[in-house]
Scaffold this active site. Structure first.
Site, mmCIF file in Angstrom:
data_model
loop_
_atom_site.group_PDB
_atom_site.id
_atom_site.type_symbol
_atom_site.label_atom_id
_atom_site.label_comp_id
_atom_site.label_asym_id
_atom_site.label_seq_id
_atom_site.Cartn_x
_atom_site.Cartn_y
_atom_site.Cartn_z
ATOM 1 N N ASP A 1 0.840 -1.191 0.000
ATOM 2 C CA ASP A 1 0.000 0.000 0.000
ATOM 3 C C ASP A 1 0.880 1.248 0.000
ATOM 4 O OD1 ASP A 1 -3.055 0.619 0.342
ATOM 5 O OD2 ASP A 1 -1.987 2.150 1.471
ATOM 6 N N GLN A 2 0.423 2.276 -0.705
ATOM 7 C CA GLN A 2 1.236 3.477 -0.886
ATOM 8 C C GLN A 2 0.547 4.717 -0.317
ATOM 9 O OE1 GLN A 2 1.638 5.623 -4.797
ATOM 10 N NE2 GLN A 2 3.688 4.724 -4.717
#
Length: 202
Positions: free
Chosen positions: A69-70
């Site tokens: 996840d960013q």
């Protein structure tokens, strides 16, 4: 049969993982990405990456599950996906002429042993000074509504930047392959090993 699972519906992450030449399947996780009160960027990135892997783990016993996840970090704010045209344009107006950091959390769960590892990688970009016309034209064309930072690095987003800084440009797309290779080797899967197919299918 592949023992590797990518917990993501992103075709861009799948394209990155394809580069390692390892057989895998993918599954779309359903998690709540809401930031918790007082949660800092590193804790949030780690939790979301691990939560994505955990969300599909029950369906894949004896597998290695990848979650990622960013987040975009700018001026003390933690920014996720813009969701719509107006928010994406507003983000890019803020970023214009400035440095923005992107932190990508990465998790690997071994559902056979129950062990997991969570790491992160950070990549920095410097945006050009952008006009409103350039921003609106870009957002209309690339529609980066589900991308942290309001751009698609794998699309026209490259035209927004002056320069980059970091260890792994794949972090900017959302799957830091250098760190992933490290985690896979620790788990007994080496993309450069001649018997990698056997290890994946054992």
């Amino acid at each position: 049969m592949s023992r590797l699972v990518l917990a993501s519906s992103s075709r861009y992450r799948r394209q990155l993982l394809d580069r390692l030449g390892l057989p895998y399947v993918w599954s779309s996780p359903d998690i709540d990405e809401t930031r918790r009160p007082g949660e800092d960027a590193e804790s949030l990135a780690h939790r979301l990456a691990l939560s994505k892997a955990q969300a599909v783990s029950a369906d894949y016993p004896d597998h290695l599950i990848i979650g990622s996840d960013q987040l975009a970090l700018f001026d003390g704010d933690i920014l996720g996906k813009p969701g719509n045209f107006d928010t994406a344009c507003a983000n890019l107006r803020r970023f214009s002429g400035h440095k923005v950091s992107f932190m990508t959390g990465l998790a690997l769960i071994d559902t056979h042993s129950g062990r997991h590892r969570v790491v992160h990688d950070t990549y920095h970009v410097w945006f050009r000074a952008l006009s409103d016309e350039e921003i609106e034209d870009y957002v209309s064309r690339d529609q980066p509504y589900d991308s942290s930072g309001s751009f698609r690095m794998e699309g026209l987003g490259i035209a927004l930047f002056e320069r980059f800084e970091g260890n792994d440009p794949n972090t900017l797309i959302g799957l830091p392959l250098i760190r992933l290779c490290e985690l896979l080797r620790e788990a007994g899967v080496n993309p450069l090993s001649n018997d990698r197919q056997d290890r994946q299918g054992s």
